[in-house]
Write an enzyme that holds these catalytic residues in place. Structure first.
Site, PDB file in Angstrom:
ATOM      1  N   LEU A  72      15.455  76.145  30.199  1.00  0.00           N
ATOM      2  CA  LEU A  72      16.007  77.130  31.125  1.00  0.00           C
ATOM      3  C   LEU A  72      17.488  77.216  30.802  1.00  0.00           C
ATOM      4  O   LEU A  72      18.119  76.187  30.527  1.00  0.00           O
ATOM      5  CB  LEU A  72      15.818  76.690  32.582  1.00  0.00           C
ATOM      6  CG  LEU A  72      14.379  76.599  33.102  1.00  0.00           C
ATOM      7  CD1 LEU A  72      14.374  76.080  34.538  1.00  0.00           C
ATOM      8  CD2 LEU A  72      13.674  77.939  33.016  1.00  0.00           C
ATOM      9  N   ASP A  73      18.062  78.419  30.819  1.00  0.00           N
ATOM     10  CA  ASP A  73      19.477  78.513  30.480  1.00  0.00           C
ATOM     11  C   ASP A  73      20.335  77.853  31.561  1.00  0.00           C
ATOM     12  O   ASP A  73      19.841  77.458  32.616  1.00  0.00           O
ATOM     13  CB  ASP A  73      19.900  79.958  30.204  1.00  0.00           C
ATOM     14  CG  ASP A  73      19.736  80.879  31.399  1.00  0.00           C
ATOM     15  OD1 ASP A  73      20.061  80.461  32.525  1.00  0.00           O
ATOM     16  OD2 ASP A  73      19.298  82.029  31.206  1.00  0.00           O
ATOM     17  N   ARG A  74      21.614  77.717  31.287  1.00  0.00           N
ATOM     18  CA  ARG A  74      22.497  76.903  32.129  1.00  0.00           C
ATOM     19  C   ARG A  74      22.501  77.351  33.586  1.00  0.00           C
ATOM     20  O   ARG A  74      22.498  76.534  34.505  1.00  0.00           O
ATOM     21  CB  ARG A  74      23.925  76.941  31.565  1.00  0.00           C
ATOM     22  CG  ARG A  74      24.898  76.010  32.279  1.00  0.00           C
ATOM     23  CD  ARG A  74      26.162  75.829  31.462  1.00  0.00           C
ATOM     24  NE  ARG A  74      26.889  77.067  31.312  1.00  0.00           N
ATOM     25  CZ  ARG A  74      27.885  77.463  32.117  1.00  0.00           C
ATOM     26  NH1 ARG A  74      28.254  76.699  33.127  1.00  0.00           N
ATOM     27  NH2 ARG A  74      28.513  78.593  31.905  1.00  0.00           N
TER      28      ARG A  74
END
Length: 233
Positions: free
Chosen positions: A104-106
């Site tokens: 999952l992106d930041r």
């Protein structure tokens, strides 16, 4: 002991998923008996070969563990720390060799699987498994029927046109989207193409495994029922 491909051996030892292990090997970060190896198909044996990653000795296969985590915003899904930024593995005890199942992106929050079982991780993230991931998306805009139509058409991601399984408006500026591909930034790209600015993105389900009431930043062990719900057993 039977010899295994280097990438498979690293995955079994909990270093990374098989795909990520191949990337480590290609990057020249894996050594066998002191020699840097860049061929994932190289055969190795834990009893006779000394294997290390970034100079750290790997001691063979570990007992397999499986966790569900409610990922907070601001944490990166990587085992290589970029500067001083926090990574997901910081949320677990320091003596555990773990990695995330996919990424999952930041800024994205929500359901994330964490394990040391590369075979399990590969099955979950591989497109052939057809495992649906569900996200709740909050936007700056009131969602119109035109937005929903554009969302359902999908977008081009990594040179491939992808379409969501379903899109449902939940509230004025919030919708639910289900996808199978799991490509990087897929949901954000689909929303952007539809003319929607994403302000919050949360994954709430993988297969039939729901995030439920697990508090943000907390994790728990996956039960056999959970594993079956994911759809890989």
């Amino acid at each position: 002991m039977e010899k295994k491909r280097l990438s498979k051996a690293l995955a079994a030892a909990g270093v990374a998923s098989r795909r990520a292990a191949e990337e480590l090997i290609f990057a020249g970060r894996v050594q066998v008996n002191g020699e840097t190896i860049k061929i994932p198909q190289t055969l190795v044996n834990w009893e006779s070969d000394r294997i290390s990653v970034d100079g750290e000795s790997i001691r063979g296969e570990q007992k397999k563990v499986y966790y569900i985590l409610n990922k907070p915003s601001g944490y990166l899904c990587t085992n290589v720390r970029p500067g001083k930024r926090p990574i997901v593995i910081d949320l677990f005890p320091p003596n555990m060799r773990l990695f995330t199942v996919g990424r999952l992106d930041r800024e994205t929050t929500g359901l994330l699987l964490v394990t040391n079982d590369g075979h399990f991780a590969n099955k979950v993230i591989h497109p052939s498994s057809n495992i649906i991931k569900e996200y709740i998306v909050k936007t700056l805009h009131e969602i119109t029927p035109e937005h929903l139509e554009n969302l359902s058409q999908g977008a081009r991601v990594d040179e491939k046109w992808v379409r969501p399984v379903s899109v449902v408006k939940l509230r004025k500026g919030t919708f639910k989207i289900c996808v199978k591909e799991g490509k990087k930034h897929e949901v954000r790209i689909i929303a952007e193409r539809a003319g929607l600015k994403v302000v919050e993105l949360t994954r709430v389900r993988i297969g039939n495994l729901a995030l439920g009431t697990l508090p943000e930043g907390e994790y728990r062990i996956l039960t056999p029922k959970d594993m079956k719900a994911i759809g890989v057993l």
